[in-house]
Structure formats: structure tokens, C-alpha cells
Write a protein that holds these residues in place. Structure first.
Motif, PDB file in Angstrom:
ATOM      1  N   LEU A  76      -3.171  -2.170  -6.195  1.00  0.00           N
ATOM      2  CA  LEU A  76      -3.176  -0.777  -6.706  1.00  0.00           C
ATOM      3  C   LEU A  76      -1.767  -0.187  -7.186  1.00  0.00           C
ATOM      4  O   LEU A  76      -1.258   0.083  -5.950  1.00  0.00           O
ATOM      5  CB  LEU A  76      -4.126   0.177  -6.111  1.00  0.00           C
ATOM      6  N   GLU A  77      -1.425   0.044  -8.179  1.00  0.00           N
ATOM      7  CA  GLU A  77       0.052   0.357  -8.610  1.00  0.00           C
ATOM      8  C   GLU A  77       0.263   1.867  -8.242  1.00  0.00           C
ATOM      9  O   GLU A  77       1.703   2.057  -8.045  1.00  0.00           O
ATOM     10  CB  GLU A  77       0.259   0.053 -10.094  1.00  0.00           C
ATOM     11  N   HIS A  78      -0.446   2.734  -7.821  1.00  0.00           N
ATOM     12  CA  HIS A  78      -0.129   3.987  -7.921  1.00  0.00           C
ATOM     13  C   HIS A  78      -0.611   4.613  -6.715  1.00  0.00           C
ATOM     14  O   HIS A  78      -0.519   5.788  -6.591  1.00  0.00           O
ATOM     15  CB  HIS A  78      -0.888   4.882  -9.045  1.00  0.00           C
ATOM     16  N   LEU A  79      -0.836   3.805  -5.670  1.00  0.00           N
ATOM     17  CA  LEU A  79      -0.495   4.172  -4.253  1.00  0.00           C
ATOM     18  C   LEU A  79       0.336   3.694  -3.577  1.00  0.00           C
ATOM     19  O   LEU A  79       1.154   2.720  -3.746  1.00  0.00           O
ATOM     20  CB  LEU A  79      -1.964   3.392  -3.419  1.00  0.00           C
ATOM     21  N   SER A  80       1.090   4.795  -2.627  1.00  0.00           N
ATOM     22  CA  SER A  80       2.267   4.346  -1.782  1.00  0.00           C
ATOM     23  C   SER A  80       1.897   3.466  -0.714  1.00  0.00           C
ATOM     24  O   SER A  80       0.781   3.387  -0.348  1.00  0.00           O
ATOM     25  CB  SER A  80       2.783   5.699  -1.187  1.00  0.00           C
TER      26      SER A  80
END
Length: 300
Positions: A79-83
Motif C-alpha cells: 500500500l503506497e500511502h501508508l507510512s
């Protein structure tokens, strides 16, 4: 006795065929104390078989759960938008994470929660990017090409920190451009060399773009005022000369000459006076031409 022996052999075949039991587990049901070998009747044999099947299913469920957890971590990891911290929170840190899940359903819930957070983060990031582009668009000392390049960098940013870095770069470039243009304008102004040095020093020391613009405007305004004053002084010296040109213009009556002389008095530059003399001379020629036509009309 022979029947019991046959039942034991059949039971062992069933247990040994259970694919989710380890060898040690199978042996515990078939060979060790309390195993089929020690069973005294058919019921004892069947009880052991059922226990083995339950263990087999439990092992299968455990294996499936571990596989589900492994896959879930892969999905969440992409998932690209999780830190990194958020991914860890959904996989191994908290009580409701993938690692703590007791069932496949619990694992699916964690995947869904992570995906929802990822979508929320993307929405927030997109809004932040749009706001950043608006802010960059307002930087008045950046060229269109520079703004385009910074917008491309904004598009590539993965998080708010990345966006902030691009904005800071854009602001620094805007400030540099403002300073370069201000100094260039000062150098090309009508200020004295001493005044130019002082202006450039103040611009170099300015802490913000607004302060640079303010300092440049103050000094350029002074230059403009000094230029206007000088032009007016030169114009005042020339006014008598230009009034004489009006007086010497043949074809104008006294009232017209006075009107043009009055305009000369109100002029603030040599250019304006040149224009007034040209208008006066043009009017005189026009009047003379009309007079010539009038004379010709008496001829038949």
C-alpha cells in the motif's frame, strides 16, 4: 483379538494419511503410551482417531491462518500511502493487528482497515498536493517553466514531508530570483553609484521575498522621483526656447499661440514639448492650406 488388531491397523492407516500431522504427532497417536497400540477396545481406537483428525484440522487451520497472515502482510506492505509506522501498526504492533489475529476473518478485517486508511491518506495527500501547487502558483518571481518543474516534483512526492521539501525549494528559488531581479533593476536605475551600493546591500540583507520587494520598490521609487525631477528641471530650462518656437510659427493667431504656450508651461518633459510644437506647426499648416484653397475658389 484378531479383529482388534485389524481395527488398530486400519486406524493407523487413517492417522498416517492425515497430511497436516507432523511425524511426531502421528507417532503419539499410534505408538506411544496412550496410543492405538495400547488401546483395549474399538471405542478407545475410534476416540484416538477422532482426536487425531481434530488435531489435523487444527493444524490445517493454523497453517491456513499463517498463510493468510503472510499474504495480508504482503498486501499491506504494497500500500503506497501508508507510512512504515502505519504498516507496522496493522501487521504486528497493536492488539488488533495481523499478527494478533485469531482467525482468517480477523486478518481480512485488518487488511480492509489498512486499505481504508491508505485511501484516506491518498485523499489527504492529493489535497495537500493541490494546495502546494496553488502556493507555488502564487510565487511571483518564479518563471512558468520553474513552476512547471516544481509541480512535477509535487506529483512525485510520497508524503507531506516530501511536499514540504519541494515547497521550501520553490520558495528559496523565488527569493533568489527576486533578489537577482531587484539588483539588476537597481543597477539599471538612475541612482548614483553610492545609492546603488546602499540599495544592493539592503536587498542582500533582506530576510524574505516581501522584504526584498519592499526594499527594491523604495529605492526604485526614489530613482523614478529623481529622474522625474531632473527631467522637469531640464524641461523648465527649455520652456522659453519652445515658447519662442510657438511664437515663430506662422499661421497661428495670438489666441492660439497663447494656448500652446500655456501647454508648454504645463509640460514636464522635453518629449511633451516636442509634441506640442509639432501639433502647433501642424495646425498652422492646416490653416495655411485652407487659405490657399480659399484663394483658388475665386478663380474660374
Amino acid at each position: 483379538e484378531a479383529l482388534l488388531k485389524k481395527q488398530k491397523e486400519e486406524a493407523k492407516k487413517v492417522i498416517n494419511s492425515l497430511s497436516n500431522l507432523e511425524k511426531g504427532e502421528k507417532d503419539s497417536y499410534t505408538k506411544s503410551n496412550g496410543s492405538i497400540d495400547q488401546a483395549k477396545d474399538e471405542k478407545a481406537i475410534q476416540d484416538l482417531v477422532e482426536k487425531a483428525k481434530e488435531q489435523d484440522k487444527a493444524n490445517a487451520d493454523k497453517k491456513a491462518l499463517e498463510e493468510a497472515k503472510k499474504k495480508a502482510k504482503e498486501i499491506i506492505g504494497k500500500l503506497e500511502h501508508l507510512s512504515t509506522q502505519e504498516k507496522e501498526a496493522y501487521t504486528k504492533q497493536t492488539a488488533g493487528s495481523v499478527d494478533k489475529a485469531k482467525t482468517k476473518e480477523d486478518v481480512e478485517k485488518e487488511i480492509k482497515k489498512a486499505q481504508e486508511k491508505d485511501a484516506d491518506n491518498k485523499k489527504d495527500l492529493d489535497q495537500a498536493k493541490n494546495k502546494a501547487k496553488e502556493d507555488i502558483g502564487k510565487l511571483k518571481h518564479l518563471s512558468p517553466k520553474e513552476k512547471e518543474e516544481y509541480n512535477k516534483e509535487i506529483d512525485k512526492a510520497k508524503d507531506q514531508n516530501g511536499i514540504d521539501q519541494v515547497i521550501n525549494k520553490a520558495k528559496e528559488q523565488d527569493k533568489k530570483n527576486a533578489k537577482d531581479q531587484a539588483i539588476k533593476d537597481i543597477k539599471n536605475s538612475g541612482l548614483s553609484e553610492e545609492e546603488k551600493k546602499q540599495a544592493e546591500k539592503e536587498i542582500e540583507q533582506a530576510g524574505s521575498t516581501d522584504e526584498i520587494d519592499k526594499k527594491a520598490e523604495e529605492h526604485l521609487q526614489k530613482a523614478a522621483e529623481e529622474k522625474a525631477k531632473k527631467e522637469k528641471e531640464e524641461a523648465d530650462k527649455l520652456k522659453e526656447e519652445y515658447k519662442q518656437k510657438i511664437e515663430d510659427t506662422k499661421g497661428l493667431d495670438q489666441s492660439e499661440k497663447q494656448d500652446y504656450k500655456k501647454q508648454i508651461d504645463q509640460a514636464t518633459s522635453k518629449g511633451q514639448m516636442d509634441s506640442i510644437v509639432q501639433m502647433a506647426q501642424a495646425k498652422a499648416k492646416q490653416k495655411q492650406a485652407k487659405e490657399e484653397v480659399g484663394k483658388l475658389s475665386h478663380l474660374n
